[in-house]
Design an enzyme around this catalytic site. Structure first.
Site, short mmCIF file in Angstrom:
data_model
loop_
_atom_site.label_atom_id
_atom_site.label_comp_id
_atom_site.label_asym_id
_atom_site.label_seq_id
_atom_site.Cartn_x
_atom_site.Cartn_y
_atom_site.Cartn_z
N GLY A 1 103.61 20.82 28.99
CA GLY A 1 102.64 20.48 30.02
C GLY A 1 103.09 19.30 30.88
O GLY A 1 102.65 19.17 32.03
N ALA B 1 101.15 19.14 26.38
CA ALA B 1 99.76 19.22 25.92
C ALA B 1 99.69 18.60 24.53
O ALA B 1 100.69 18.60 23.79
CB ALA B 1 99.31 20.67 25.88
N GLU C 1 105.16 20.82 33.45
CA GLU C 1 104.26 21.58 34.32
C GLU C 1 103.47 20.66 35.25
O GLU C 1 103.27 20.96 36.42
CB GLU C 1 103.31 22.44 33.47
N GLU D 1 107.58 25.17 24.35
CA GLU D 1 106.44 25.83 23.70
C GLU D 1 106.89 26.91 22.71
O GLU D 1 106.23 27.16 21.70
CB GLU D 1 105.50 26.44 24.75
C1 LIG Z 1 101.19 23.61 27.52
C2 LIG Z 1 101.62 23.57 26.24
C3 LIG Z 1 102.37 22.41 25.74
O1 LIG Z 1 102.62 21.48 26.45
S1 LIG Z 1 102.84 22.42 24.10
C4 LIG Z 1 103.65 20.89 23.84
C5 LIG Z 1 105.05 20.91 24.33
N1 LIG Z 1 105.72 19.69 23.97
C6 LIG Z 1 106.43 19.53 22.86
O2 LIG Z 1 106.55 20.43 22.05
C7 LIG Z 1 107.08 18.17 22.64
C8 LIG Z 1 106.60 17.57 21.33
N2 LIG Z 1 107.21 16.28 21.08
C9 LIG Z 1 108.49 16.16 20.63
O3 LIG Z 1 109.22 17.11 20.48
C10 LIG Z 1 108.96 14.77 20.32
O4 LIG Z 1 107.86 13.95 20.17
C11 LIG Z 1 109.88 14.19 21.42
C12 LIG Z 1 111.22 14.95 21.43
C13 LIG Z 1 109.24 14.26 22.80
C14 LIG Z 1 110.17 12.68 21.12
O5 LIG Z 1 110.67 12.54 19.81
P1 LIG Z 1 110.67 11.09 19.13
O6 LIG Z 1 111.31 11.25 17.80
O7 LIG Z 1 111.26 10.10 20.05
O8 LIG Z 1 109.14 10.69 18.98
P2 LIG Z 1 108.06 11.27 17.94
O9 LIG Z 1 108.24 12.73 17.76
O10 LIG Z 1 108.07 10.42 16.73
O11 LIG Z 1 106.70 11.08 18.77
C15 LIG Z 1 106.05 9.80 18.86
C16 LIG Z 1 104.56 10.06 18.69
O12 LIG Z 1 104.10 10.89 19.73
C17 LIG Z 1 103.44 12.03 19.19
N3 LIG Z 1 103.65 13.17 20.10
C18 LIG Z 1 104.76 13.51 20.76
N4 LIG Z 1 104.55 14.61 21.48
C19 LIG Z 1 103.27 14.99 21.25
C20 LIG Z 1 102.47 16.07 21.72
N5 LIG Z 1 102.92 16.96 22.62
N6 LIG Z 1 101.20 16.15 21.28
C21 LIG Z 1 100.70 15.24 20.42
N7 LIG Z 1 101.41 14.18 19.95
C22 LIG Z 1 102.67 14.08 20.36
C23 LIG Z 1 104.12 12.23 17.86
O13 LIG Z 1 103.32 13.03 17.03
C24 LIG Z 1 104.25 10.80 17.38
O14 LIG Z 1 103.02 10.30 16.96
P3 LIG Z 1 102.73 10.05 15.36
O15 LIG Z 1 101.42 9.35 15.34
O16 LIG Z 1 103.88 9.25 14.87
O17 LIG Z 1 102.64 11.43 14.77
#
Ligand SMILES: C=CC(=O)SCCNC(=O)CCNC(=O)[C@H](O)C(C)(C)COP(=O)(O)OP(=O)(O)OC[C@H]1O[C@@H](n2cnc3c(N)ncnc32)[C@H](O)[C@@H]1OP(=O)(O)O
Length: 288
Positions: free
Chosen positions: A139, A96, A142, A162
């Site tokens: 998500g 998400a 999921e 999460e």
């Molecule tokens: C139902 C509830 C949920 O789903 S809660 C969300 C669960 N997911 C997460 O917690 C994963 C979050 N993301 C990460 O941990 C990392 O991005 C990664 C491990 C998936 C990849 O790491 P990497 O270092 O390769 O990339 P970046 O972290 O630099 O990400 C690139 C860019 O994408 C944005 N981003 C990644 N995941 C999300 C997200 N879930 N929501 C919004 N944005 C996300 C991240 O912020 C970066 O964008 P930037 O503009 O550079 O901030």
């Protein structure tokens, strides 16, 4: 920029070009956050590609609205027998959209039924294959589990992180995951936020097959094409019956299955399928 990411972008731009071409033929709408195409023999496969590469396909509200709209259109399309949902080579979906939900309150979530509209994926009558390359987190994991079949690329990683954000899964992560991988592994994933790779997902039972990253989508389309060649009517009944196994007791499920089995004898496709076998020819199903 990593080599992997370069490959992912190249893949996307190829897909985007072919989508633009097939959209003009298929009449499918264009969307802001996804690319939708028809693929396979007779355009019998609906392909939905999540397309927010800069955010690793984070599932913002608008993206899910696009997915739901595309599912509606493809479900109404009588020529499409099976759907495939995929992302790009770096991410299926990283969950998400954290930035979108960062400032939400309990009242926002409860009164707006936050994530409620995600559930439509699992209610679709046509089978859906998730083709997962890269991250399928939160998500994203999921969403894959809402589909009927999950194929993984060799670089796939699944997780429910999460807990690291101070919350819990909200779209089935604590419910579907234990049913697929068992309680111990699901509990470890949900409580630590640790990810599992494609091989572990295969041995634990979350995915049914693993393919080289670059071949994954084509392989998913091949399977979808095979499913599409069967009677859509009977495929929908078979899907409903398998899903019943997750919702009911064994005795009730067996009873349901028997009734549906008997009901297939009221269809022309059942008659055609058995007649074709006896006459040693390929069945010509009409979906009735
Ligand atoms: C139902 C509830 C949920 O789903 S809660 C969300 C669960 N997911 C997460 O917690 C994963 C979050 N993301 C990460 O941990 C990392 O991005 C990664 C491990 C998936 C990849 O790491 P990497 O270092 O390769 O990339 P970046 O972290 O630099 O990400 C690139 C860019 O994408 C944005 N981003 C990644 N995941 C999300 C997200 N879930 N929501 C919004 N944005 C996300 C991240 O912020 C970066 O964008 P930037 O503009 O550079 O901030």
């Amino acid at each position: 920029m990593s080599a992997l990411f370069t490959t992912g972008r190249a893949f996307l731009s190829r897909a985007a070009k072919s989508a633009a071409f097939s959209r003009s033929l298929s009449g499918l709408p264009t969307y802001e956050n996804i690319i939708v195409e028809k693929r396979g023999k007779n355009d019998s496969v609906g392909l939905i590609q999540l397309n927010r590469p800069k955010a690793l396909n984070a599932l913002c509200d608008a993206l899910f609205d696009d997915v739901n709209d595309a599912l509606d259109k493809l479900s109404e399309d009588k020529g499409v027998g099976c759907l495939v949902i995929t992302g790009n080579e770096k991410a299926f979906a990283a969950g998400a959209d954290i930035k979108e939900m960062q400032n939400k309150t309990f009242v926002d979530c409860a009164s707006g039924n936050f994530l409620g509209h995600w559930g439509r994926v699992s209610k679709n009558r046509k089978p859906i294959i998730a083709a997962v390359n890269g991250f399928a987190l939160g998500g994203g994991c999921e969403l894959a589990m809402m589909c009927d079949i999950i194929y993984a690329g060799e670089n796939a990683h699944f997780g429910q992180p999460e807990i690291l954000l101070g919350t819990i899964p909200g779209a089935g992560g604590t419910q579907r995951l234990p049913r697929y991988v068992g309680k111990s592994l699901a509990m470890e994933m949900v409580l630590t936020g640790n990810r599992i790779n494609a091989q572990t997902a295969l041995s634990a039972g979350l995915v049914s097959k693993i393919f080289p990253t670059g071949r994954l989508v084509d392989e998913a389309i091949k399977t979808a094409e095979t499913i599409s060649q069967n009677s859509q009517l009977i495929v929908a009944l078979a899907k409903e019956s398998v899903n019943k196994a997750y919702e009911t007791t064994l005795a009730e499920g067996n009873e349901f299955e028997k009734k549906i089995f008997h009901a297939t004898f009221a269809t022309a496709d059942r008659k055609e399928g058995m007649t074709a076998f006896v006459e040693k020819r390929k069945a010509d199903f009409k979906n009735n």
